[in-house]
Scaffold this motif. Structure first.
Motif, PDB file in Angstrom:
ATOM      1  N   LYS A 174      32.997 -30.899 -15.158  1.00 43.00           N
ATOM      2  CA  LYS A 174      34.598 -30.409 -15.060  1.00 43.00           C
ATOM      3  C   LYS A 174      35.341 -31.116 -14.179  1.00 43.00           C
ATOM      4  O   LYS A 174      36.453 -31.600 -14.405  1.00 43.00           O
ATOM      5  N   GLU A 175      34.706 -31.707 -13.128  1.00 47.52           N
ATOM      6  CA  GLU A 175      35.754 -32.413 -12.089  1.00 47.52           C
ATOM      7  C   GLU A 175      36.050 -33.632 -12.756  1.00 47.52           C
ATOM      8  O   GLU A 175      37.115 -34.292 -12.443  1.00 47.52           O
ATOM      9  N   LEU A 176      35.147 -34.465 -13.523  1.00 51.02           N
ATOM     10  CA  LEU A 176      35.380 -35.599 -14.245  1.00 51.02           C
ATOM     11  C   LEU A 176      36.455 -35.557 -15.251  1.00 51.02           C
ATOM     12  O   LEU A 176      37.340 -36.268 -15.369  1.00 51.02           O
ATOM     13  N   VAL A 177      36.611 -34.236 -16.108  1.00 52.52           N
ATOM     14  CA  VAL A 177      37.572 -34.067 -16.814  1.00 52.52           C
ATOM     15  C   VAL A 177      38.977 -33.856 -16.124  1.00 52.52           C
ATOM     16  O   VAL A 177      39.863 -34.398 -16.607  1.00 52.52           O
ATOM     17  N   ALA A 178      38.852 -33.238 -14.870  1.00 55.06           N
ATOM     18  CA  ALA A 178      40.154 -33.062 -14.164  1.00 55.06           C
ATOM     19  C   ALA A 178      40.590 -34.311 -13.700  1.00 55.06           C
ATOM     20  O   ALA A 178      41.847 -34.694 -13.645  1.00 55.06           O
ATOM     21  N   ARG A 179      39.717 -35.470 -13.342  1.00 51.94           N
ATOM     22  CA  ARG A 179      40.030 -36.617 -12.849  1.00 51.94           C
ATOM     23  C   ARG A 179      40.615 -37.477 -14.041  1.00 51.94           C
ATOM     24  O   ARG A 179      41.637 -38.248 -14.023  1.00 51.94           O
ATOM     25  N   ALA A 180      39.998 -37.298 -15.193  1.00 48.19           N
ATOM     26  CA  ALA A 180      40.519 -38.034 -16.406  1.00 48.19           C
ATOM     27  C   ALA A 180      41.866 -37.619 -16.736  1.00 48.19           C
ATOM     28  O   ALA A 180      42.767 -38.303 -17.025  1.00 48.19           O
ATOM     29  N   ILE A 181      42.262 -36.319 -16.569  1.00 48.64           N
ATOM     30  CA  ILE A 181      43.623 -35.878 -17.089  1.00 48.64           C
ATOM     31  C   ILE A 181      44.538 -36.387 -15.863  1.00 48.64           C
ATOM     32  O   ILE A 181      45.661 -36.939 -16.371  1.00 48.64           O
ATOM     33  N   HIS A 182      44.101 -36.530 -14.735  1.00 52.62           N
ATOM     34  CA  HIS A 182      45.269 -37.083 -13.928  1.00 52.62           C
ATOM     35  C   HIS A 182      45.225 -38.474 -14.286  1.00 52.62           C
ATOM     36  O   HIS A 182      46.429 -39.137 -14.365  1.00 52.62           O
ATOM     37  N   ALA A 183      44.190 -39.334 -14.442  1.00 54.79           N
ATOM     38  CA  ALA A 183      44.248 -40.778 -14.754  1.00 54.79           C
ATOM     39  C   ALA A 183      44.931 -41.095 -15.950  1.00 54.79           C
ATOM     40  O   ALA A 183      45.722 -42.128 -16.026  1.00 54.79           O
ATOM     41  N   LEU A 184      44.916 -40.305 -16.831  1.00 53.34           N
ATOM     42  CA  LEU A 184      45.828 -40.541 -18.055  1.00 53.34           C
ATOM     43  C   LEU A 184      47.214 -39.801 -18.129  1.00 53.34           C
ATOM     44  O   LEU A 184      47.751 -40.073 -19.330  1.00 53.34           O
ATOM     45  N   SER A 185      47.610 -39.315 -16.821  1.00 52.54           N
ATOM     46  CA  SER A 185      48.772 -38.760 -17.032  1.00 52.54           C
ATOM     47  C   SER A 185      50.111 -39.602 -16.268  1.00 52.54           C
ATOM     48  O   SER A 185      49.527 -40.528 -15.696  1.00 52.54           O
ATOM     49  N   PRO A 186      51.268 -39.177 -16.649  1.00 53.05           N
ATOM     50  CA  PRO A 186      52.280 -40.037 -15.952  1.00 53.05           C
ATOM     51  C   PRO A 186      52.259 -39.999 -14.396  1.00 53.05           C
ATOM     52  O   PRO A 186      52.927 -40.631 -13.578  1.00 53.05           O
ATOM     53  N   ARG A 187      51.379 -39.130 -13.916  1.00 56.83           N
ATOM     54  CA  ARG A 187      51.239 -38.803 -12.431  1.00 56.83           C
ATOM     55  C   ARG A 187      50.007 -39.769 -11.935  1.00 56.83           C
ATOM     56  O   ARG A 187      49.781 -39.734 -10.678  1.00 56.83           O
ATOM     57  N   ALA A 188      49.687 -40.765 -12.676  1.00 56.69           N
ATOM     58  CA  ALA A 188      48.402 -41.284 -12.282  1.00 56.69           C
ATOM     59  C   ALA A 188      48.552 -42.078 -10.915  1.00 56.69           C
ATOM     60  O   ALA A 188      47.508 -42.373 -10.244  1.00 56.69           O
ATOM     61  N   ARG A 189      49.829 -42.548 -10.928  1.00 60.82           N
ATOM     62  CA  ARG A 189      50.129 -43.283  -9.217  1.00 60.82           C
ATOM     63  C   ARG A 189      50.116 -42.395  -8.291  1.00 60.82           C
ATOM     64  O   ARG A 189      50.173 -42.827  -7.152  1.00 60.82           O
ATOM     65  N   GLY A 190      50.327 -40.936  -8.811  1.00 59.41           N
ATOM     66  CA  GLY A 190      50.564 -40.122  -7.691  1.00 59.41           C
ATOM     67  C   GLY A 190      49.205 -39.696  -7.067  1.00 59.41           C
ATOM     68  O   GLY A 190      48.106 -40.106  -7.578  1.00 59.41           O
ATOM     69  N   PRO A 191      49.085 -38.764  -6.015  1.00 61.03           N
ATOM     70  CA  PRO A 191      47.951 -38.433  -5.372  1.00 61.03           C
ATOM     71  C   PRO A 191      47.125 -37.429  -6.343  1.00 61.03           C
ATOM     72  O   PRO A 191      47.680 -36.692  -7.212  1.00 61.03           O
ATOM     73  N   PHE A 192      45.854 -37.351  -6.335  1.00 61.79           N
ATOM     74  CA  PHE A 192      44.951 -36.405  -6.980  1.00 61.79           C
ATOM     75  C   PHE A 192      44.323 -35.647  -5.668  1.00 61.79           C
ATOM     76  O   PHE A 192      43.391 -36.355  -4.896  1.00 61.79           O
ATOM     77  N   VAL A 193      44.559 -34.488  -5.407  1.00 59.81           N
ATOM     78  CA  VAL A 193      44.045 -33.799  -4.358  1.00 59.81           C
ATOM     79  C   VAL A 193      43.167 -32.558  -4.833  1.00 59.81           C
ATOM     80  O   VAL A 193      43.660 -31.871  -5.884  1.00 59.81           O
ATOM     81  N   GLU A 194      41.962 -32.695  -4.240  1.00 63.88           N
ATOM     82  CA  GLU A 194      41.337 -31.604  -4.728  1.00 63.88           C
ATOM     83  C   GLU A 194      40.923 -30.710  -3.488  1.00 63.88           C
ATOM     84  O   GLU A 194      40.929 -30.820  -2.457  1.00 63.88           O
ATOM     85  N   VAL A 195      40.998 -29.325  -3.997  1.00 60.96           N
ATOM     86  CA  VAL A 195      40.597 -28.287  -3.042  1.00 60.96           C
ATOM     87  C   VAL A 195      39.280 -27.494  -3.583  1.00 60.96           C
ATOM     88  O   VAL A 195      39.412 -27.146  -4.713  1.00 60.96           O
ATOM     89  N   ASN A 196      38.323 -27.371  -3.059  1.00 61.88           N
ATOM     90  CA  ASN A 196      37.213 -26.557  -3.421  1.00 61.88           C
ATOM     91  C   ASN A 196      37.348 -25.105  -2.776  1.00 61.88           C
ATOM     92  O   ASN A 196      37.039 -25.071  -1.632  1.00 61.88           O
ATOM     93  N   CYS A 197      37.905 -24.157  -3.535  1.00 58.59           N
ATOM     94  CA  CYS A 197      38.126 -22.821  -3.302  1.00 58.59           C
ATOM     95  C   CYS A 197      36.934 -22.028  -2.550  1.00 58.59           C
ATOM     96  O   CYS A 197      37.069 -21.440  -1.652  1.00 58.59           O
ATOM     97  N   ALA A 198      35.694 -22.509  -3.168  1.00 58.03           N
ATOM     98  CA  ALA A 198      34.436 -21.797  -2.700  1.00 58.03           C
ATOM     99  C   ALA A 198      34.137 -22.441  -1.370  1.00 58.03           C
ATOM    100  O   ALA A 198      33.510 -21.464  -0.807  1.00 58.03           O
ATOM    101  N   ALA A 199      34.530 -23.575  -1.013  1.00 59.60           N
ATOM    102  CA  ALA A 199      33.865 -23.957   0.297  1.00 59.60           C
ATOM    103  C   ALA A 199      34.945 -23.624   1.415  1.00 59.60           C
ATOM    104  O   ALA A 199      34.554 -24.075   2.620  1.00 59.60           O
TER     105      ALA A 199
END
Ligand code: ATP
Ligand code: MG
Length: 466
Positions: A174-199
């Motif tokens: 799932k995380e790989l998919v999320a990162r791929a979405i970011h990397a293939l988006s026009p926002r790729a140069r912007g930050p990818f910030v992860e929050v693990n809500c369970a943690a």
């Protein structure tokens, strides 16, 4: 990518406690008791992060911080300050301290600070890594019909900016998919910030997501941006979103509806431009029925659903994944290359993999390490592959990355002492599983006398599990 952390504190207890937590994370740690030692060690050790006590004999923390920054303007420092020593935080912030911890050290805060700081370090080093490598890292391997559908949808949705909800079992990617979405988006140069809500403990999640103003609650020593602000112009990955408290859900809903947030303790609203990708292994409709999840938030998040199928539903991908992981582990992971027999791969494909791809990856690693012949055989698979794979959540199959620390039971420890014990228990349990409950072997990896390990097994009630 081994990380190094330097701990500077004149209290032995603190040095040891931090060392233990960090080493569990497979971080290389050096600890020292004074600023002058820190300044001597720093240039050689080149730590990615420094935990630095404010109040010390000799050169104090602030002065040490100043000199460290002279040595290395990019140094990342988390200050450990005595209770109520808020005056120094302004000065330390000006000197470039990254964050603060207040004594007595609070379990939740240490873990949160550590995770954030390491993420920050990763982010910084990721920026200098070759772009090609970053892309390769997010490559979704597989050619089964099921995974092809996932990839197609990723490619279709990535450029649009639409919100995506990624669902699937543990370790499916799932995380790989999320990162791929970011990397293939026009926002790729912007930050990818992860929050693990369970943690994140319930009482801290709002400040994590939205930031806070100095003094808005105990422990809020300085104004601080939350993850929404940090993700401005990029993608915010709300991982394990099904574990978010209802009150945080209400605030997230507002942020999504209005595109504005406000820091805890501040009346001011801030506009943020953030694309949200969420993930969960829970059935959110069931959570809604049970009153634990807001249906209006589900509709907001689930604009485009992507369901990542479990590995048993795409066995055809196993050979390719095995090859991919073997290459990765031998090339970057430093393991000696070893061919994997065709029957061995077939045997791997036939298994059920409750921990999915993560579990398969760990099995490949174990096989490469433990297979005794010149090639990995089907026999090796029968003997070795299933080791350490717990039932249920696949505990034994989990790695020890910062993200994996997420569900760790020590998050629930009440005191620091208890926390240390839980951490030690977890660590020993993981090592026992890794070594297939072989106590001698485990004692050797832990570099601990066997008799000592037996005592700890008894003390922590691990014998039952063995
Ligand atoms: N299709 C794939 N190709 C290559 N590697 C993969 C693939 N899917 C997953 N992985 C790898 O498997 C591991 C687990 O994936 P990831 O962390 O994305 O899963 P997850 O669904 O977020 O897990 P969890 O539910 O435990 O959070 C990672 O190391 C990831 O790189
Ligand atoms: Mg995940």
């Amino acid at each position: 990518m081994s990380r190094r952390v330097l701990v500077v504190d004149d209290e032995k207890g603190i040095r040891e406690a931090l060392k233990q937590v960090l080493e569990y994370e497979e971080i290389e740690v050096q600890a020292c008791a004074s600023g002058s030692e820190a300044l001597r060690i720093y240039p050689e050790f080149r730590p990615h992060l420094v935990f630095l006590d404010v109040k010390m004999q000799g050169i104090d923390g602030l002065e040490t911080l100043r000199r460290l920054r002279e040595l290395d303007p990019h140094t990342q420092v988390v200050m450990i300050s005595g209770h109520g020593a808020i005056q120094t935080t302004d000065e330390a912030t000006q000197l470039g301290a990254y964050d603060f911890l207040e004594k007595p050290l609070d379990t939740d805060r240490i873990l949160l600070t550590l995770r954030n700081a390491l993420q920050h370090v990763d982010l910084a080093s990721e920026n200098v890594r070759l772009k090609a490598e970053v892309h390769a890292q997010y490559e979704i391997v597989g050619s089964s019909k099921a995974i092809k559908q996932v990839i197609e949808r990723v490619e279709k949705v990535a450029p649009t900016g639409a919100r995506v909800l990624v669902t699937g079992e543990n370790g499916t990617g799932k995380e790989l998919v999320a990162r791929a979405i970011h990397a293939l988006s026009p926002r790729a140069r912007g930050p990818f910030v992860e929050v693990n809500c369970a943690a994140i403990p319930t009482e801290l999640i709002e400040s994590e997501l939205f930031g806070h103003m100095k003094g808005s609650f105990t422990g809020a020593f300085a104004d601080r941006a939350g993850k929404f602000e940090l993700a401005d112009g990029g993608t915010l990955f709300l991982d394990e979103v099904g574990d978010m408290s209802l009150s945080a859900q209400a605030k997230v809903l507002r942020a999504l509806e209005e595109g504005v947030i406000s820091r805890v303790g501040s009346g001011k609203t801030l506009a943020v431009d953030v694309r949200v990708v969420a993930a969960t292994n829970k059935d959110l409709r069931a959570e809604i029925a049970a009153g634990r999840f807001r249906d209006d938030l589900l509709y907001r998040l689930n604009v485009v659903p992507i369901e990542v199928p479990p590995l048993r539903a795409r066995r055809a991908d196993v050979p390719q994944l095995v090859e991919h992981f073997a290459a990765q582990l031998t090339r970057r992971g430093g393991l000696p290359p070893k061919p994997i027999a065709k029957e061995a791969v077939q045997r791997l494909a036939a298994r059920d993999w409750p921990g999915n791809i993560r579990e398969l990856r760990n099995a490949v690693e174990r096989l490469l390490i433990l297979a005794s012949g010149p090639a990995v055989t089907a026999d090796d698979v029968d003997r070795i592959a299933g080791l350490g794979t717990g039932e249920g959540e696949g505990e034994g199959g989990r790695g020890t990355s910062a993200a994996d620390l997420a569900g760790a039971p020590w998050m629930r420890a009440a005191t620091f002492e208890e926390f240390k014990q839980v951490a030690e228990r977890t660590y020993i349990l993981a090592k026992l599983k890794e070594n297939d409950w072989n106590v001698s072997e485990t004692a050797r990896t832990l570099d601990m006398p066997r008799s000592n390990l037996y005592k700890k097994i008894e003390r922590y009630g691990l014998a039952r599990e063995a």
